[in-house]
Scaffold this motif. Structure first.
Motif, PDB file in Angstrom:
ATOM      1  N   ALA A 490       0.829  -1.209   0.000  1.00 47.61           N
ATOM      2  CA  ALA A 490       0.000   0.000   0.000  1.00 47.61           C
ATOM      3  C   ALA A 490       0.861   1.255   0.000  1.00 47.61           C
ATOM      4  CB  ALA A 490      -0.927  -0.013   1.214  1.00 47.61           C
ATOM      5  N   ALA A 491       1.947   1.247   0.779  1.00 47.90           N
ATOM      6  CA  ALA A 491       2.814   2.421   0.877  1.00 47.90           C
ATOM      7  C   ALA A 491       3.669   2.609  -0.365  1.00 47.90           C
ATOM      8  CB  ALA A 491       3.709   2.303   2.111  1.00 47.90           C
ATOM      9  N   SER A 492       3.907   1.535  -1.112  1.00 49.76           N
ATOM     10  CA  SER A 492       4.773   1.608  -2.292  1.00 49.76           C
ATOM     11  C   SER A 492       3.989   1.856  -3.576  1.00 49.76           C
ATOM     12  CB  SER A 492       5.570   0.304  -2.435  1.00 49.76           C
ATOM     13  OG  SER A 492       6.283   0.010  -1.259  1.00 49.76           O
ATOM     14  N   ALA A 493       2.663   1.894  -3.485  1.00 50.25           N
ATOM     15  CA  ALA A 493       1.840   2.003  -4.694  1.00 50.25           C
ATOM     16  C   ALA A 493       2.103   3.296  -5.451  1.00 50.25           C
ATOM     17  CB  ALA A 493       0.365   1.901  -4.320  1.00 50.25           C
ATOM     18  N   ASN A 525       9.978   3.722   7.850  1.00 52.20           N
ATOM     19  CA  ASN A 525      11.340   4.254   7.718  1.00 52.20           C
ATOM     20  C   ASN A 525      12.227   3.291   6.958  1.00 52.20           C
ATOM     21  OD1 ASN A 525      11.600   6.878   8.899  1.00 52.20           O
ATOM     22  ND2 ASN A 525      11.137   5.980  10.872  1.00 52.20           N
ATOM     23  N   GLN A 526      12.075   2.010   7.248  1.00 54.20           N
ATOM     24  CA  GLN A 526      12.870   1.008   6.540  1.00 54.20           C
ATOM     25  C   GLN A 526      12.511   0.992   5.054  1.00 54.20           C
ATOM     26  OE1 GLN A 526      12.306  -3.015   7.874  1.00 54.20           O
ATOM     27  NE2 GLN A 526      14.253  -3.703   7.045  1.00 54.20           N
ATOM     28  N   LEU A 527      11.224   1.130   4.762  1.00 52.47           N
ATOM     29  CA  LEU A 527      10.783   1.138   3.369  1.00 52.47           C
ATOM     30  C   LEU A 527      11.335   2.346   2.627  1.00 52.47           C
ATOM     31  CD1 LEU A 527       8.961   0.162   1.037  1.00 52.47           C
ATOM     32  CD2 LEU A 527       7.114   1.510   2.058  1.00 52.47           C
ATOM     33  N   PHE A 528      11.256   3.534   3.243  1.00 55.39           N
ATOM     34  CA  PHE A 528      11.713   4.745   2.575  1.00 55.39           C
ATOM     35  C   PHE A 528      13.223   4.757   2.394  1.00 55.39           C
ATOM     36  CE2 PHE A 528       7.788   6.968   4.523  1.00 55.39           C
ATOM     37  CZ  PHE A 528       6.988   6.374   3.546  1.00 55.39           C
ATOM     38  N   GLU A 529      13.947   4.167   3.339  1.00 58.86           N
ATOM     39  CA  GLU A 529      15.403   4.089   3.202  1.00 58.86           C
ATOM     40  C   GLU A 529      15.798   3.154   2.076  1.00 58.86           C
ATOM     41  OE1 GLU A 529      16.945   2.937   6.942  1.00 58.86           O
ATOM     42  OE2 GLU A 529      16.504   4.849   7.931  1.00 58.86           O
ATOM     43  N   THR A 530      14.939   2.153   1.813  1.00 60.61           N
ATOM     44  CA  THR A 530      15.255   1.163   0.785  1.00 60.61           C
ATOM     45  C   THR A 530      15.063   1.717  -0.618  1.00 60.61           C
ATOM     46  OG1 THR A 530      14.629  -0.625   2.272  1.00 60.61           O
ATOM     47  CG2 THR A 530      14.705  -1.133  -0.083  1.00 60.61           C
ATOM     48  N   ASP A 531      13.863   2.315  -0.883  1.00 58.96           N
ATOM     49  CA  ASP A 531      13.599   2.770  -2.248  1.00 58.96           C
ATOM     50  C   ASP A 531      13.400   4.276  -2.377  1.00 58.96           C
ATOM     51  OD1 ASP A 531      11.127   3.237  -1.162  1.00 58.96           O
ATOM     52  OD2 ASP A 531      10.112   1.629  -2.226  1.00 58.96           O
TER      53      ASP A 531
END
Length: 669
Positions: A490-493, A525-531
């Motif tokens: 959902a957050a990466s859509a 935070n982990q998601l945003f740091e990744t992509d």
């Protein structure tokens, strides 16, 4: 033979069991219950067992004590004869002891009781009878006195005694907001020789004092008194010395909400004899708040904590640094709001007043009739009796230094309006607070903005999210099971400008809701740091319900943190100390009227070119705004709450850089 459900049969051969004697007969997988073997009981255990059983019977204790007295008498005689057998303990002229007889034992027994040393047995028996009567009467009197003392101390421990202090702040009710309120009142009264707060609630005194000791340490000179009673009962309230209180704070302490608060207000009115006593009541319903304010001739000031929390959360999600600015305005640390009258400015304009205080920032006025107005029009002419609403470090910093004519005489052109771009928000978690936050945001977000709501189905039913509408916002939602992959999907859509994490405050406990929030923050935070979630960084704003979890939440590197119970408490403490601030904060936290905003510094001045703060104030005034702070992006590398400089001197120079902002109060005109 066994017949299977589909009509087939099968045959199973049953083999004899060699261990048939250990088979289980209906006891399941654990087999037969093994009978407990009786162990041998020692004599001492039997004696103790019988003693324990008999001690509860009437007269057993007296019998045991009499037997113990006889045994001790014999033991004393034995010790005495043993010591006399050691010559080095005696003087040379010491006479030897007589042979051991019954009289020897009796002398020892009479010595322990203090009676029975008479010459004949008749006197001895009468002496023992007197002894028994004496200890019975003395024991009864002693027991009565000790019982009375214990009851008195018990009453004191229960907090049932009346309050005799005067000029105290009285808090009625109990909630988590008690602790930040106490801390703020301690700061507000740090220069006062004697300041007292009385807490009156249904909780036991011992519980309240233990909680205060563990959660509100460092209160300095502030004296805190706790009393137990029902705040809705006028008879109980009489013990709080309510009429001599400085102010009364009524907390929304239970699920009954406004009903309990209304009952408490009525109880206060029934007991109070002070016509000037002000009450600060925490309420949810605006209609109830208005009714109480009217019915008490303005003596009840309503704090709608839900609206305040929603407004600050909405502001924090709109622009970085707004939450920190709001907190600075409503707490007693740093800069605060003061009122000041300057007759020399009569006939001048509001724009002149903005430039007339070098160490204070004017943000509004109080008209001669007592009506406050934040950020009036720059051309507003000031009448006699007008007071100024100013932000300053202390009241002695609100000093009239004369209108800065060099700046005031210049002609400033309002900056060209910049068409805002559509914004896209992601809201994770849901509660009634989510509705309030998005209702607030819908009035500020440009056309074409969207919001996507992600909520766990076990906490929020999908049907609750289907019909949500917030002005022109395009709303979509996802009902997820709580699996991390669903949340990441959902957050990466799409790229989101802001992510708002809300607690499931109606579905689970505060502790569980905050735990869910902090876990979500770490995952985001982990998601945003990744992509990176796009070229522009995504801002992460989170709501924490319990202020004790605030430090843990900051570990997740959130951009802005809104601590719910702390916000309401700060506002309550401010208004209880200065009721005149209530309409100012009402205007500031109302959806209509004035609002705090962070304008890009480049909106007023060129990047890299030094400019006096007074010039920026004048430029903001030309745009219909009152500037009172600026934010340096380079100093806010850790989180959005840093880098804000409140109330700079008008002569200070500021060199705008990329990301810097000017904090202003504007109007929805």
């Amino acid at each position: 033979f066994f017949v299977l459900g589909n009509g087939f049969t099968t045959k199973i051969a049953i083999m004899p069991n060699k261990d048939a004697e250990t088979r289980s007969y209906g006891q399941g997988a654990q087999g037969e219950i093994t009978p407990q073997q009786r162990s041998k009981v020692s004599t001492w255990t039997k004696i103790r067992y019988n003693f324990d059983n008999s001690i509860a019977r009437s007269g057993a204790f007296v019998l045991y004590m009499f037997i113990a007295l006889i045994v001790l008498s014999i033991l004393v005689v034995i010790i005495k004869y043993a010591l006399y057998a050691l010559p080095f303990l005696l003087l040379p002229e010491t006479a030897p002891l007589a042979p051991w007889t019954f009289e020897t034992f009796w002398s020892s027994f009479a010595g322990l009781t203090g009676r029975g040393t008479e010459a004949n047995w008749a006197d001895r028996l009468v002496g023992l009878l007197n002894w028994a009567i004496t200890i019975t009467v003395a024991g009864s009197v002693t027991g009565f006195i000790v019982g009375a003392i214990n009851r008195a101390f018990t009453r004191l421990r229960k907090g049932k005694s009346p309050v005799i202090d005067n000029g105290h702040t009285l808090i009625l009710g109990w909630s988590n907001r008690v602790f930040p309120i106490l801390k703020e009142l301690a700061v507000a009264n740090s220069n006062v020789r004697k300041a007292t707060v009385v807490i009156f609630s249904t909780h036991e005194r011992e519980f309240m004092e233990d909680e205060i000791e563990s959660r509100a340490e460092g209160l300095g000179k502030l004296k805190v008194i706790t009393r137990t009673g029902d705040p809705t009962n006028p008879l109980d309230l009489k013990r709080a010395n309510l009429s001599n209180a400085k102010s009364v704070i009524i907390l929304d302490a239970d699920s009954a909400g406004d009903a309990t608060v209304v009952s408490t207000v009525l109880a206060v009115k029934a007991v109070n004899t002070n016509p000037n006593l002000m009450m600060v009541a925490e309420l949810d319903d605006p209609h109830t708040a208005e009714a109480l304010h009217t019915a008490t001739n303005g003596k009840v000031i309503a704090i709608r904590s839900h609206d305040v929390i929603a407004r600050v959360t909405a502001q924090a999600s709109r622009q970085p640094g707004l939450a920190a600015v709001t907190l600075d305005l409503i707490d007693f640390d740093g800069d605060e709001i003061y009122f000041h009258e300057v007759p020399a400015l009569t006939g001048k304009t509001y724009r002149d007043a903005l430039l007339a205080f070098n160490t204070a920032s004017v943000i509004g006025i109080v008209h001669p009739d007592g009506t406050p107005e934040l950020n009036p029009a720059a051309k507003t002419v000031l009448k006699a009796g007008t007071k100024f609403i100013a932000v300053a470090e202390d009241d002695d910093k609100v000093v009239y230094t004369g209108v800065a004519e060099a700046i005031a005489n210049k002609k400033y052109k309002a900056p060209d309006a910049v068409k805002p771009k559509a914004e896209h928000l992601l809201v994770i978690g849901w509660s009634s607070m989510g509705r309030s936050v998005l209702n607030e945001l819908s009035g500020y977000l440009p056309t074409g903005s969207t919001v996507h709501i992600v909520a766990q189905s076990k906490f929020v039913a999908a049907s609750e999210l289907e019909s949500l509408k917030f002005g022109k916002l395009k709303v979509s939602f996802s009902s997820v099971s709580g699996d991390i992959d669903e949340l990441i999907a959902a957050a990466s859509a799409k790229h989101y400008d802001e992510v708002i994490v809300l607690g499931y405050r109606e579905a689970i406990s505060e502790s569980e809701a905050d735990a869910q929030t902090m876990l979500t923050m770490l995952q985001m935070n982990q998601l945003f740091e990744t992509d990176g979630n796009g070229v522009e960084p995504t801002r992460l704003v989170a709501e924490i319900l319990d202020s004790r979890k605030a430090e843990l939440a900051r570990v997740a590197a959130v951009d802005d943190l809104v601590v719910s119970d702390n916000l309401a408490a700060l506002l309550i403490a401010q208004v209880s100390e200065n009721p005149a601030l209530a309409p100012v904060f009402d205007d500031l936290f109302d959806a209509d009227g004035a609002f705090i905003s962070v304008r890009p510094a480049s909106f007023y001045a060129a990047k890299g070119k030094p400019v006096a703060w007074g010039e920026l104030v004048a430029l903001a005034a030309a745009n219909g705004e009152s500037a009172f702070a600026y934010r340096v992006a380079a100093e806010s590398s850790l989180d959005a709450s840093t880098g804000v400089r409140m109330n700079p001197s008008k002569t200070d120079e500021f060199t705008p850089a990329s990301g810097d902002g000017v904090v202003v109060i504007g109007m929805n005109r």
